[in-house]
Design an enzyme around this catalytic site. Structure first.
Site, mmCIF file in Angstrom:
data_model
loop_
_atom_site.group_PDB
_atom_site.id
_atom_site.type_symbol
_atom_site.label_atom_id
_atom_site.label_comp_id
_atom_site.label_asym_id
_atom_site.label_seq_id
_atom_site.Cartn_x
_atom_site.Cartn_y
_atom_site.Cartn_z
ATOM 1 N N ASP A 27 38.957 -20.349 -65.430
ATOM 2 C CA ASP A 27 39.074 -20.791 -63.984
ATOM 3 C C ASP A 27 39.143 -22.601 -64.033
ATOM 4 O O ASP A 27 38.426 -23.258 -64.847
ATOM 5 C CB ASP A 27 38.054 -20.541 -63.176
ATOM 6 N N ASP A 31 37.631 -21.320 -58.208
ATOM 7 C CA ASP A 31 37.328 -20.071 -57.204
ATOM 8 C C ASP A 31 36.757 -18.946 -57.799
ATOM 9 O O ASP A 31 36.870 -17.879 -57.320
ATOM 10 C CB ASP A 31 38.937 -19.697 -56.554
ATOM 11 N N ASP A 35 43.099 -18.693 -64.182
ATOM 12 C CA ASP A 35 44.505 -19.005 -63.710
ATOM 13 C C ASP A 35 45.178 -19.491 -64.819
ATOM 14 O O ASP A 35 44.574 -19.847 -66.099
ATOM 15 C CB ASP A 35 44.418 -20.047 -62.605
ATOM 16 N N ASP A 206 53.885 -1.096 -69.349
ATOM 17 C CA ASP A 206 52.640 -0.401 -68.934
ATOM 18 C C ASP A 206 53.201 0.965 -68.600
ATOM 19 O O ASP A 206 53.970 1.148 -68.134
ATOM 20 C CB ASP A 206 52.086 -0.823 -67.614
ATOM 21 N N GLU A 268 52.372 0.795 -74.031
ATOM 22 C CA GLU A 268 51.391 1.783 -73.670
ATOM 23 C C GLU A 268 52.016 3.224 -73.853
ATOM 24 O O GLU A 268 52.848 3.779 -72.936
ATOM 25 C CB GLU A 268 50.564 1.806 -72.381
#
Length: 534
Positions: A27, A31, A35, A206, A268
């Protein structure tokens, strides 16, 4: 499986790939969520570690009900992570450090607040009416068939505006896209080109095995082995998973990426090991690297591992490049199952088997599952299908960089709790320890870069005996012997010829010639031995 010396292949054949769940990596603004700027600040660590590519879990705009796999806009960055400009800066910085970037491509479903679904659900006559899987109610007014959601309950949800049901393989808020629609396919291709044009080096697809469902909407049969399994596994998903038509979808995605030289497609896949070969393709190529989790599913003993490795090599086509995965955002931490001593052995196995290694952030420090209090659970699977011990939050907890209360991850309140700091594995402590598991991962990657045998050499299995898993890697006249003691007690290893010890998993032995063709392996020890030409 053995093979003569070959030329260096595509970059992904020699790469080590590191999966990062961005929200839990670093981070930068307090927050409590990782990120893009936070990841940028840790590039020096990635370069020091020695990984060649990073795979990022979704960074797109999302309501984040399922780790960002519910996407509202494929072509924008979620504000919690930063901006497109921040992404471009990260991409440029990673490329400057010789680290490639792989993004998650989620072509099976969107979030229900995606503009495509809003339009599709508004009317049966909208321009995108057929972009999702819609069906009329059954005669009794209920769902069209018995298909289940992986998150529990029916896979069908009623839409009053259309007076129809839509199908969702996952959350109700994740409607499935209709890959039978050519306009939808073209739109996904445009999404891919948007990111490829920005310079990303590939995609991890995915849920690639579930892109097509049965056109007749036939009911799935009952799973005769369902006892004790969560409700979504009480059917055998014959008509929803791994349909033959799915391969055409993957071939289409591959055609798009092949328009950009040097880009890679991994994905996947589902099913047992004997199915994985189909995802490589033959006349029409599919995935470069279908992700293989066989090591995670194997019993942890030398005989079972020997069988697992052999079965995988026998299942893939001759032209296929192997891949090995030891962790991920959906997989339970293997260190919690086999313990830290054998985690070191697994690291050596991963980095010396023929194929491309993948590991998940934290695996390199031997991280175990992080306890998550019930009131801090985020994983929708645990919320909707509780009590089966399958919550994925323990794997997704923020990275522990040091032994401070928030682990150096954030100055705020982390979105998921970290493990207690006393005695917890952390990067800073292990960087100071020349014999840590982090030091081992780094040393193994360095040795892999230095020895062509370990990158592209052939693989020759030896018979596993007395709890020792062993094999040779060969390249022309050069040979490397890898021997892994899966037991906690010492085991004697013999071989023919003379050799030099290159590395022990304990990192406490010098690289030097061995006096004879044998060595006493300590408990939980693996060794790499360079053999003299025969």
């Amino acid at each position: 499986m053995s093979e003569a010396s070959r030329n260096e292949g595509a970059w992904w054949e020699s790469a080590v790939i590191y999966e990062i769940a961005l929200i839990s990596f670093q981070d930068s603004d307090g927050d409590g969520k990782g990120d893009l700027a936070g990841l940028t600040s840790r590039i020096d660590y990635l370069k020091w570690l020695g990984v060649d590519a990073v795979w990022l879990t979704p960074v797109y705009k999302s309501p984040f009900r399922d780790l960002g796999y519910d996407i509202s806009d494929y072509c924008s960055i979620d504000r919690a992570f930063g901006s497109l400009e921040a992404f471009d800066r990260l991409l440029k910085a990673l490329h400057a450090a010789d680290i490639r970037v792989i993004l998650d491509l989620v072509p099976n479903h969107t979030a229900n607040d995606h503009a495509w679904f809003i339009e599709s659900s508004s009317s049966r006559n909208s321009a995108k009416a057929d972009w999702y899987i819609w069906a009329d109610a059954a005669e009794n007014g209920g769902p069209p068939n018995n298909w289940l959601s992986r998150f529990g309950g029916s896979g069908w949800e009623w839409c009053e505006a259309r007076r129809q049901y839509y199908y969702h393989s996952f959350l109700v808020e994740q409607p499935d896209l209709n890959w039978r629609n050519p306009q939808l396919r073209a739109a996904i291709a445009d999404v891919m080109r948007f990111w490829l044009d920005r310079g990303v080096d590939g995609f991890r697809v995915d849920a690639s095995a579930v892109l097509i469902k049965d056109a007749l909407l036939r009911d799935n049969p009952h799973n005769p082995q369902a006892k004790g399994k969560p409700p979504p596994q009480r059917q055998t998903p014959v008509f929803t998973d791994d349909r033959p038509e799915t391969m055409d979808c993957i071939e289409f995605i591959r055609e798009v990426i092949d328009g950009y030289p040097g880009r890679m497609l991994c994905g996947e896949v589902q099913g047992k090991t004997d199915r994985i070969g189909h995802f490589y393709g033959n006349d029409r190529p599919r995935l470069h690297l279908p992700l293989n989790f066989a090591l995670l599913d194997s019993q942890w003993d030398a005989l079972s591992l020997q069988a697992t490795i052999d079965a995988y090599f026998n299942a893939i086509p001759d032209h296929a490049w192997p891949v090995w995965v030891i962790g991920g955002h959906d997989k339970q931490r293997i260190a919690s199952q086999i313990g830290e001593p054998q985690m070191r052995v697994l690291a050596m196995l991963l980095m010396t088997l023929r194929g491309t290694p993948f590991f998940f952030m934290g695996d390199e420090i031997g991280r175990k599952r992080v306890p998550i209090p019930p009131d801090r659970v985020h994983d929708p699977f645990e919320k909707l299908v509780p009590g089966y011990g399958l919550c994925r939050d323990p794997e997704r907890a923020p990275m522990r960089w040091d032994d401070s209360s928030n682990g150096g991850f954030t100055t705020g309140d982390p979105w998921l709790p970290l493990e207690p700091r006393d005695g917890a594995a952390n990067v800073a402590a292990q960087q100071r320890d020349p014999r840590s598991i982090l030091a081992l991962f780094r040393a193994l990657m360095r040795l892999r870069r230095e020895r062509a045998c370990l990158r592209h050499g052939g693989y020759e299995p030896l018979r596993a005996q007395n709890d020792v898993l062993a094999y040779r890697r060969t390249d022309g006249g050069k040979e490397i012997l890898v021997a892994l003691n899966i037991a906690a007690e010492p085991r004697k290893l013999h071989w023919q010829g003379r050799g030099r010890l290159l590395m022990s998993t304990h990192l406490d032995l010098p690289s030097e010639p061995l006096p004879d063709a044998s060595i006493l392996l300590r408990g939980n020890e693996g060794v790499i031995i360079e053999l003299e030409p025969r």
